[in-house]
Design an enzyme around this catalytic site. Sequence first.
Site, PDB file in Angstrom:
ATOM      1  N   HIS A  60       0.736  -1.194  -0.130  1.00  0.00           N
ATOM      2  CA  HIS A  60       0.140  -0.211   0.125  1.00  0.00           C
ATOM      3  C   HIS A  60       0.708   0.861   0.118  1.00  0.00           C
ATOM      4  O   HIS A  60       0.244   2.328  -0.867  1.00  0.00           O
ATOM      5  CB  HIS A  60      -0.120  -0.157   1.190  1.00  0.00           C
ATOM      6  CG  HIS A  60      -2.402  -0.535   0.975  1.00  0.00           C
ATOM      7  ND1 HIS A  60      -2.979  -0.807   0.683  1.00  0.00           N
ATOM      8  CD2 HIS A  60      -2.623  -1.861   2.249  1.00  0.00           C
ATOM      9  CE1 HIS A  60      -4.121  -1.534   0.315  1.00  0.00           C
ATOM     10  NE2 HIS A  60      -3.702  -2.739   1.070  1.00  0.00           N
TER      11      HIS A  60
ATOM     12  N   ASP B 296      -6.888  -1.930  -1.421  1.00  0.00           N
ATOM     13  CA  ASP B 296      -8.529  -2.309  -0.481  1.00  0.00           C
ATOM     14  C   ASP B 296      -9.892  -2.291  -1.311  1.00  0.00           C
ATOM     15  O   ASP B 296     -10.447  -1.793  -1.713  1.00  0.00           O
ATOM     16  CB  ASP B 296      -8.447  -2.749   0.803  1.00  0.00           C
ATOM     17  CG  ASP B 296      -6.929  -2.428   1.861  1.00  0.00           C
ATOM     18  OD1 ASP B 296      -6.655  -3.658   1.156  1.00  0.00           O
ATOM     19  OD2 ASP B 296      -7.238  -2.128   2.654  1.00  0.00           O
TER      20      ASP B 296
ATOM     21  N   GLU C 244      -7.339 -11.729   3.177  1.00  0.00           N
ATOM     22  CA  GLU C 244      -8.167 -11.017   3.863  1.00  0.00           C
ATOM     23  C   GLU C 244      -9.102 -10.295   2.077  1.00  0.00           C
ATOM     24  O   GLU C 244      -8.160 -10.756   1.375  1.00  0.00           O
ATOM     25  CB  GLU C 244      -7.169  -9.400   3.363  1.00  0.00           C
ATOM     26  CG  GLU C 244      -6.811  -8.912   5.131  1.00  0.00           C
ATOM     27  CD  GLU C 244      -6.089  -8.219   4.979  1.00  0.00           C
ATOM     28  OE1 GLU C 244      -4.948  -7.734   6.038  1.00  0.00           O
ATOM     29  OE2 GLU C 244      -6.150  -7.175   4.370  1.00  0.00           O
TER      30      GLU C 244
ATOM     31  N   HIS D 157      -8.044  -7.768   0.152  1.00  0.00           N
ATOM     32  CA  HIS D 157      -7.245  -6.916  -0.353  1.00  0.00           C
ATOM     33  C   HIS D 157      -6.782  -7.069  -1.589  1.00  0.00           C
ATOM     34  O   HIS D 157      -6.434  -8.453  -2.215  1.00  0.00           O
ATOM     35  CB  HIS D 157      -6.135  -7.139   1.157  1.00  0.00           C
ATOM     36  CG  HIS D 157      -4.419  -6.517   0.220  1.00  0.00           C
ATOM     37  ND1 HIS D 157      -3.945  -5.626   0.759  1.00  0.00           N
ATOM     38  CD2 HIS D 157      -3.062  -7.367   0.081  1.00  0.00           C
ATOM     39  CE1 HIS D 157      -2.422  -5.333   0.532  1.00  0.00           C
ATOM     40  NE2 HIS D 157      -2.786  -6.695  -0.602  1.00  0.00           N
TER      41      HIS D 157
END
Length: 204
Positions: A113, A120, A184, A187
């Site tokens: 990120h 996300d 996740e 993500h």
Amino acid sequence: MTTPTITSEQIAAHPDYRHLSTIAGIGIDLRYATPHNFVGRDLYSPLDCAWLHRDAAAAVERAVAWLAARRPGCQLLILDALRPHRVQEQLWEALAGTGLRMYLADPARGSIHSYGMAVDATIAAEDGRELDMGTGFDDMTELSHPALEPEMLAAGKLAAQQAANRQLLRDAMFGAGFVGINSEWWHFDCGDRDLVRAGFTRVL
């Protein structure tokens, strides 16, 4: 080799980055610029974190096109994009001693990120409501793990429609060149993490 860096305050003048507002067809709800995250407070203000590296921005555009062709009326909703390294450090500290740090990249290594090369995301329906993915964003339980979906389905902890919604999101993102992670459902990395860390600029 030292990773090149710039500050968040310098990003608007940097040619490698695009603002999310230049990407047509997406919704934007950056959760770390609100209290709606696991820390419970705005971590981004006064910084503008609605940015991505131009490569990731182009990939988001491909995901938007994929979704528009196959599920008209649905919209990709960006929940996080550029996350400055200084914020990653705050998140890491917030999870000290919790046993939950597996859900974060160690700042010593760097989150993708922080290079503007991860997003996300979820999907919003025509009425603007997010599709039911079985958990919310930032849910740090095994129910969020894509790798465990067959097990969760078999146990009745994840509904078939929830799994199908996650698969739709993955299909759109994978079709655009993103890769997911095991822990996740929201993500996605744009490209190989090691190559990103080795060849891209980190935003502090």
